[in-house]
Design a protein around this motif. Structure first.
Motif, PDB file in Angstrom:
ATOM      1  N   GLY A 123      -8.496 -13.485   4.615  1.00  0.00           N
ATOM      2  CA  GLY A 123      -8.343 -12.526   5.714  1.00  0.00           C
ATOM      3  C   GLY A 123      -8.548 -11.100   5.246  1.00  0.00           C
ATOM      4  N   LEU A 124      -8.025 -10.758   4.067  1.00  0.00           N
ATOM      5  CA  LEU A 124      -8.187  -9.403   3.520  1.00  0.00           C
ATOM      6  C   LEU A 124      -9.653  -9.093   3.243  1.00  0.00           C
ATOM      7  N   ILE A 125     -10.365 -10.061   2.678  1.00  0.00           N
ATOM      8  CA  ILE A 125     -11.789  -9.854   2.389  1.00  0.00           C
ATOM      9  C   ILE A 125     -12.575  -9.669   3.687  1.00  0.00           C
TER      10      ILE A 125
ATOM     11  N   VAL B 100       1.079  -9.071  17.101  1.00  0.00           N
ATOM     12  CA  VAL B 100       1.806  -8.105  16.267  1.00  0.00           C
ATOM     13  C   VAL B 100       0.946  -7.641  15.099  1.00  0.00           C
ATOM     14  N   ILE B 101       0.269  -8.573  14.424  1.00  0.00           N
ATOM     15  CA  ILE B 101      -0.538  -8.204  13.257  1.00  0.00           C
ATOM     16  C   ILE B 101      -1.704  -7.306  13.657  1.00  0.00           C
TER      17      ILE B 101
ATOM     18  N   PHE C  59       4.534   3.890  -0.172  1.00  0.00           N
ATOM     19  CA  PHE C  59       5.973   3.816   0.088  1.00  0.00           C
ATOM     20  C   PHE C  59       6.393   2.412   0.546  1.00  0.00           C
ATOM     21  N   ILE C  60       5.640   1.826   1.476  1.00  0.00           N
ATOM     22  CA  ILE C  60       6.011   0.517   2.003  1.00  0.00           C
ATOM     23  C   ILE C  60       5.868  -0.568   0.940  1.00  0.00           C
ATOM     24  N   THR C  61       4.735  -0.599   0.236  1.00  0.00           N
ATOM     25  CA  THR C  61       4.513  -1.655  -0.756  1.00  0.00           C
ATOM     26  C   THR C  61       5.472  -1.531  -1.936  1.00  0.00           C
ATOM     27  N   PHE C  62       5.790  -0.304  -2.352  1.00  0.00           N
ATOM     28  CA  PHE C  62       6.734  -0.131  -3.465  1.00  0.00           C
ATOM     29  C   PHE C  62       8.129  -0.589  -3.057  1.00  0.00           C
ATOM     30  N   SER C  63       8.557  -0.238  -1.846  1.00  0.00           N
ATOM     31  CA  SER C  63       9.881  -0.651  -1.357  1.00  0.00           C
ATOM     32  C   SER C  63       9.975  -2.164  -1.252  1.00  0.00           C
TER      33      SER C  63
ATOM     34  N   PHE D  56      -2.809  -5.861   5.522  1.00  0.00           N
ATOM     35  CA  PHE D  56      -1.947  -6.294   4.417  1.00  0.00           C
ATOM     36  C   PHE D  56      -0.485  -5.943   4.697  1.00  0.00           C
ATOM     37  N   LEU D  57      -0.234  -4.735   5.174  1.00  0.00           N
ATOM     38  CA  LEU D  57       1.143  -4.294   5.417  1.00  0.00           C
ATOM     39  C   LEU D  57       1.795  -5.071   6.551  1.00  0.00           C
TER      40      LEU D  57
END
Length: 343
Positions: free
Chosen positions: A48-50, A112-113, A136-140, A190-191
Motif C-alpha cells: 500500500g505504501l509503495i 478513516v484512512i 512527532f507522531i512517529t517518534f511518540s 502511513f500515519l
C-alpha cells in the motif's frame, strides 16, 4: 520542480521529490534493522505504501484527476484493510462490548484512512510543517510500541522518524526541497494506519499493563490534532460560503500565521509545540476520565482555535503592520531631508 504561482508562497523553482527520499530512507533503515516478529502482515502495508508513493510521484510530475487519485487511494487502503486485516474492529473504549459487523468495519476503516491521508496532505503548505508533525507522531508511537514490546512496529516508527529528520534538514526554514504529494500522501497513509494499529494493540493489552492507555481514541486524535482541526476548519468555511469543501484557498491556519508576520520555521514550531502540549494534556487527563468525556472536551476545545487566530490577526494589525508609503510621500520626505541637510 515545483513552480511558483497560484496559491503557492515560494518564489523560485524548488525540487519536489522529497517524498521519494523519505521513502527510501525509511525502507532502507527498516530493512537493515527490522525483524518481522510482528503479528501483523507487513507485506500488505508495504504494498500500500509503495502504491501511494507511485501515485504521489506521478501526480507531482503530471497531475492526476481527483477521481483517479481517489481510486488509487481506495485500492491501496482496501489491500491493507481487507488483506492485511488492519481495521477498526469495534467501538473500543467508547462502547467496549460493541463489535462492528465485518462490512461496516471494512467501510469505516477505509473511510478513516483515506480521510486522514488527505487531511495530512492538506497541511503540506509551509516549510517544515508536515515533516515535523510526522516526526512527532512517529517518534511518540515508536516509544510506546517499544514499551509494550512491539519491537518490529517500533522500529518501523523510528525508521520513519529518521527519514523525516533527514528530509527536514533540507526543508526547515528556507526550503531546498519539498516533499510533494509523493511525500505527504505516503506519510499520511502511513500515519493513519499506524494510529489504527496503536488503538488495536492498546485495546488488546491487559488491564494490568502499566503502559495501557485508558483513552486510546482520544490520544490518537490528539497526536493527529493539527491535520484534524485544520481540515475540519477549512471544510466548514468553504461549505458555509457555498463552495466545494475541496476548492483550494489560503484559509489554512498555517497560511494565516504566515500572513501575520511569522516565518515558516516559527509557524511550524508554534504548531508543533501546540501538538505536543495538547497530546501531553490529553494523556494526563485520560487517567481520570473516560474516552467519551475526553472526546467531548477535545471537540469543545476547538472553539478556541478561531479565537486564537482572531487575537493573532488583531495583534499583528495593531503592532506589526506598517502603513505602506506611497511614491509621492517618499519624494516629499527626500526633499525635506535635502532641505534639512543643506540648512
Amino acid at each position: 520542480m515545483d513552480s511558483p504561482g497560484g496559491r503557492k508562497i515560494h518564489t523560485g523553482l524548488i525540487p519536489a521529490m522529497g517524498g521519494v527520499g523519505i521513502f527510501l530512507g525509511f525502507t532502507l533503515s527498516f530493512c537493515l534493522w527490522g525483524e518481522d516478529t510482528s503479528s501483523l502482515n507487513l507485506n500488505f502495508l508495504f504494498f500500500g505504501l509503495i502504491l501511494m508513493l507511485f501515485m504521489g510521484t506521478r501526480d507531482d510530475m503530471l497531475p492526476l484527476s481527483p477521481r483517479n487519485k481517489l481510486i488509487i487511494q481506495f485500492l491501496a487502503t482496501f489491500i491493507v484493510v481487507v488483506l492485511g486485516d488492519v481495521r477498526i474492529s469495534s467501538l473500543y473504549t467508547l462502547y467496549p462490548d460493541t463489535e462492528l459487523p465485518l462490512l461496516i468495519s471494512y467501510g469505516l476503516s477505509i473511510f478513516v484512512i483515506i480521510s486522514l491521508t488527505n487531511a495530512f496532505n492538506l497541511i503540506d503548505g509551509i516549510n517544515g510543517l508536515s515533516g515535523s508533525i510526522a516526526t512527532f507522531i512517529t517518534f511518540s508511537l515508536g516509544i510506546w510500541f517499544y514499551l509494550v514490546d512491539e519491537i518490529t512496529i517500533s522500529l518501523a516508527m523510528f525508521s520513519m522518524t529518521g527519514a523525516c529528520l533527514g528530509f527536514l534538514y533540507y526543508n526547515w526554514g528556507k526550503a531546498q526541497i519539498f516533499m510533494g504529494d509523493a511525500g505527504s500522501l505516503f506519510l499520511g497513509f502511513f500515519l493513519s494506519i499506524s494510529l489504527i494499529i496503536f488503538v488495536n494493540i492498546d485495546f488488546a493489552l491487559d488491564l494490568t499493563n502499566p503502559y495501557k492507555i485508558n483513552a486510546p481514541i482520544s490520544l490518537a486524535i490528539a497526536l493527529f490534532i493539527y491535520p484534524f482541526i485544520d481540515t475540519l476548519r477549512v471544510f466548514t468555511i468553504r461549505i458555509l460560503s457555498g463552495r466545494s469543501p475541496f476548492s483550494p484557498d489560503k484559509k489554512h491556519i498555517h497560511h494565516i500565521l504566515i500572513r501575520t508576520g511569522l516565518t515558516h520555521a516559527s509557524a511550524s514550531s508554534m504548531i508543533l509545540a501546540f501538538s505536543g502540549v495538547f497530546t501531553i494534556s490529553v494523556l494526563g487527563i485520560s487517567s481520570f476520565i473516560n474516552d467519551v468525556m475526553l472526546l467531548v472536551l477535545i471537540l469543545s476545545s476547538l472553539y478556541f482555535i478561531p479565537l486564537f487566530l482572531k487575537l493573532r490577526v488583531s495583534y499583528y494589525k495593531e503592532h506589526c503592520q506598517k502603513t505602506p508609503i506611497t511614491a509621492k510621500e517618499k519624494t516629499l520626505k527626500h526633499k525635506i531631508f535635502k532641505i534639512e541637510k543643506t540648512g
